[in-house]
Scaffold this active site. Structure first.
Site, PDB file in Angstrom:
ATOM      1  N   GLY A  45       0.832  -1.187   0.180  1.00 41.09           N
ATOM      2  CA  GLY A  45      -0.067  -0.229  -0.311  1.00 41.09           C
ATOM      3  C   GLY A  45       0.615   1.394   0.136  1.00 41.09           C
ATOM      4  O   GLY A  45       0.167   2.066  -0.873  1.00 41.09           O
ATOM      5  N   GLU A  99       4.188   4.303   6.583  1.00 42.14           N
ATOM      6  CA  GLU A  99       3.005   3.479   6.542  1.00 42.14           C
ATOM      7  C   GLU A  99       1.600   3.519   5.353  1.00 42.14           C
ATOM      8  O   GLU A  99       1.490   5.078   5.543  1.00 42.14           O
ATOM      9  CB  GLU A  99       2.409   2.650   7.608  1.00 42.14           C
ATOM     10  CG  GLU A  99       1.159   1.669   7.951  1.00 42.14           C
ATOM     11  CD  GLU A  99       1.350   0.784   7.329  1.00 42.14           C
ATOM     12  OE1 GLU A  99       1.292   0.793   5.847  1.00 42.14           O
ATOM     13  OE2 GLU A  99       0.760  -0.671   7.255  1.00 42.14           O
ATOM     14  N   ASP A 100       0.945   2.772   4.885  1.00 48.33           N
ATOM     15  CA  ASP A 100       0.297   3.846   3.752  1.00 48.33           C
ATOM     16  C   ASP A 100      -1.319   3.821   4.927  1.00 48.33           C
ATOM     17  O   ASP A 100      -1.735   5.590   4.410  1.00 48.33           O
ATOM     18  CB  ASP A 100      -0.795   3.087   2.769  1.00 48.33           C
ATOM     19  CG  ASP A 100      -1.659   1.873   3.387  1.00 48.33           C
ATOM     20  OD1 ASP A 100      -0.906   1.328   4.249  1.00 48.33           O
ATOM     21  OD2 ASP A 100      -1.614   0.827   2.733  1.00 48.33           O
ATOM     22  N   ASP A 103      -5.347   1.918  10.509  1.00 53.74           N
ATOM     23  CA  ASP A 103      -6.650   1.372  10.953  1.00 53.74           C
ATOM     24  C   ASP A 103      -7.338   0.632  11.890  1.00 53.74           C
ATOM     25  O   ASP A 103      -7.168   1.737  12.558  1.00 53.74           O
ATOM     26  CB  ASP A 103      -7.022   0.252   9.519  1.00 53.74           C
ATOM     27  CG  ASP A 103      -8.644  -0.416   9.545  1.00 53.74           C
ATOM     28  OD1 ASP A 103      -9.240   1.192   9.733  1.00 53.74           O
ATOM     29  OD2 ASP A 103      -8.995  -0.857   8.960  1.00 53.74           O
ATOM     30  N   PHE A 152     -14.209   2.815   4.399  1.00 55.59           N
ATOM     31  CA  PHE A 152     -12.780   2.523   3.422  1.00 55.59           C
ATOM     32  C   PHE A 152     -12.826   3.486   2.139  1.00 55.59           C
ATOM     33  O   PHE A 152     -13.544   4.141   1.602  1.00 55.59           O
ATOM     34  CB  PHE A 152     -13.690   1.138   2.743  1.00 55.59           C
ATOM     35  CG  PHE A 152     -12.533   0.242   1.850  1.00 55.59           C
ATOM     36  CD1 PHE A 152     -11.865  -0.853   2.888  1.00 55.59           C
ATOM     37  CD2 PHE A 152     -12.170  -0.141   0.978  1.00 55.59           C
ATOM     38  CE1 PHE A 152     -10.721  -1.247   2.259  1.00 55.59           C
ATOM     39  CE2 PHE A 152     -11.261  -0.724  -0.125  1.00 55.59           C
ATOM     40  CZ  PHE A 152     -10.309  -1.218   1.204  1.00 55.59           C
ATOM     41  N   ASP A 159      -5.884  -0.508  -2.634  1.00 56.61           N
ATOM     42  CA  ASP A 159      -6.705  -1.208  -2.873  1.00 56.61           C
ATOM     43  C   ASP A 159      -7.845  -1.502  -2.678  1.00 56.61           C
ATOM     44  O   ASP A 159      -8.203  -1.508  -1.342  1.00 56.61           O
ATOM     45  CB  ASP A 159      -6.084  -2.577  -3.149  1.00 56.61           C
ATOM     46  CG  ASP A 159      -6.410  -3.494  -1.917  1.00 56.61           C
ATOM     47  OD1 ASP A 159      -4.969  -3.068  -1.110  1.00 56.61           O
ATOM     48  OD2 ASP A 159      -6.245  -3.955  -1.981  1.00 56.61           O
ATOM     49  N   ARG A 165      -5.032   0.775  -6.724  1.00 58.67           N
ATOM     50  CA  ARG A 165      -4.068   0.947  -6.174  1.00 58.67           C
ATOM     51  C   ARG A 165      -3.356   2.049  -6.879  1.00 58.67           C
ATOM     52  O   ARG A 165      -2.395   3.332  -6.979  1.00 58.67           O
ATOM     53  CB  ARG A 165      -2.405   0.378  -6.059  1.00 58.67           C
ATOM     54  CG  ARG A 165      -2.973  -0.689  -5.069  1.00 58.67           C
ATOM     55  CD  ARG A 165      -1.318  -1.718  -4.914  1.00 58.67           C
ATOM     56  NE  ARG A 165      -2.013  -3.104  -4.203  1.00 58.67           N
ATOM     57  CZ  ARG A 165      -2.397  -3.323  -3.058  1.00 58.67           C
ATOM     58  NH1 ARG A 165      -2.234  -2.096  -2.287  1.00 58.67           N
ATOM     59  NH2 ARG A 165      -3.060  -3.984  -1.885  1.00 58.67           N
TER      60      ARG A 165
HETATM   61  P1  IMP Z   1      -4.428  -2.261  10.465  1.00 60.85           P
HETATM   62  O1  IMP Z   1      -3.959  -4.109  10.361  1.00 60.85           O
HETATM   63  O2  IMP Z   1      -6.171  -2.348  10.684  1.00 60.85           O
HETATM   64  O3  IMP Z   1      -4.074  -0.878  11.356  1.00 60.85           O
HETATM   65  O4  IMP Z   1      -4.306  -2.075   9.077  1.00 60.85           O
HETATM   66  C1  IMP Z   1      -3.284  -1.536   8.043  1.00 60.85           C
HETATM   67  C2  IMP Z   1      -3.370  -2.137   6.844  1.00 60.85           C
HETATM   68  O5  IMP Z   1      -4.734  -2.507   6.474  1.00 60.85           O
HETATM   69  C3  IMP Z   1      -2.762  -0.991   5.594  1.00 60.85           C
HETATM   70  O6  IMP Z   1      -1.681  -1.366   5.218  1.00 60.85           O
HETATM   71  C4  IMP Z   1      -4.259  -1.653   4.935  1.00 60.85           C
HETATM   72  O7  IMP Z   1      -3.193  -2.327   3.547  1.00 60.85           O
HETATM   73  C5  IMP Z   1      -5.394  -1.865   5.177  1.00 60.85           C
HETATM   74  N1  IMP Z   1      -6.285  -1.177   5.167  1.00 60.85           N
HETATM   75  C6  IMP Z   1      -7.103  -0.564   5.746  1.00 60.85           C
HETATM   76  N2  IMP Z   1      -7.618   0.584   6.070  1.00 60.85           N
HETATM   77  C7  IMP Z   1      -7.591   0.811   4.490  1.00 60.85           C
HETATM   78  C8  IMP Z   1      -8.749   1.350   3.822  1.00 60.85           C
HETATM   79  O8  IMP Z   1      -9.612   1.819   3.927  1.00 60.85           O
HETATM   80  N3  IMP Z   1      -8.193   0.866   2.731  1.00 60.85           N
HETATM   81  C9  IMP Z   1      -7.378   0.148   1.972  1.00 60.85           C
HETATM   82  N4  IMP Z   1      -6.468  -0.776   2.375  1.00 60.85           N
HETATM   83  C10 IMP Z   1      -6.700  -0.622   3.697  1.00 60.85           C
HETATM   84 MG    MG Z   2      -0.264  -2.144   4.212  1.00 61.55          MG
END
Ligand code: IMP
Ligand code: MG
Length: 176
Positions: A45, A99-100, A103, A152, A159, A165
């Protein structure tokens, strides 16, 4: 804009993203104080954000890319993250993780201890996006591009089911 089976609308234009990255780069540069960062970009990402952020920084630095694989149910805490691709030693280095999006925070919360075990001098977290309302574990970035609602998003490296992407702008899931 339809991607696969869902409708998205524009949320941040490429111009807005570029402007924010430029000020983020200034902020990071001003705080460096002689530090030479070792950037670790988390694929997939973060690839576009990494390319744009690093070109906005007028500094000497190293950059590595890692991919994280998570396995569910292998421990009582949930996910175990394995790091693919970090061959380089980060011992005594000032590591800046790119990081992108943050979440739930689970990905970074699992990744950081692994990085800590390799004894870097410091760890700084940079995330283009953050969804504060979605957090399940308490983890925050030192630098955040945009705080966004718990919806989202897709584009600019992120993606939806492998698609989107390559979009230059960031799109958000349309309600209803
Ligand atoms: P976390 O572990 O829940 O913080 O999620 C992190 C990863 O989930 C990110 O690096 C993204 O790859 C993916 N992710 C979380 N939210 C989104 C979103 O809204 N769109 C796309 N990818 C997401
Ligand atoms: Mg990611």
């Amino acid at each position: 804009m339809i991607i696969k089976d869902k409708e998205f609308e524009i949320y941040l234009s490429k111009e807005e993203i570029a402007e924010r990255i430029s000020s983020l780069a200034n902020e990071i540069e001003n705080n460096l104080d002689g530090i030479k960062p070792t950037f670790i970009s988390i694929l997939n990402g973060s690839y576009i954000f990494t390319a744009d952020l690093l070109r906005a920084l007028d500094i000497e630095c190293e950059v590595s890319f890692v991919k994280l694989a998570s396995y569910k149910g292998t421990s009582s805490t949930g996910n175990v993250i394995s790091i693919i691709g970090l061959e380089q030693s980060i011992h005594n280095k000032d590591v800046f993780i790119i990081e992108d999006i943050i979440d739930t925070g689970v990905t970074l919360a699992n990744f950081i201890p692994d990085i800590q075990q390799r004894n870097p001098k410091s760890i700084t977290i940079i995330s283009l996006l953050s969804k504060p309302e979605a957090r399940k574990v308490p983890i925050e970035a030192n630098y955040v591009g945009f705080e966004i609602p718990n919806k989202f998003v897709v584009g600019y490296g992120l993606d939806y089911d492998g698609l989107g992407r390559n979009l230059s702008d960031l799109y958000i899931l349309k309600e209803g």
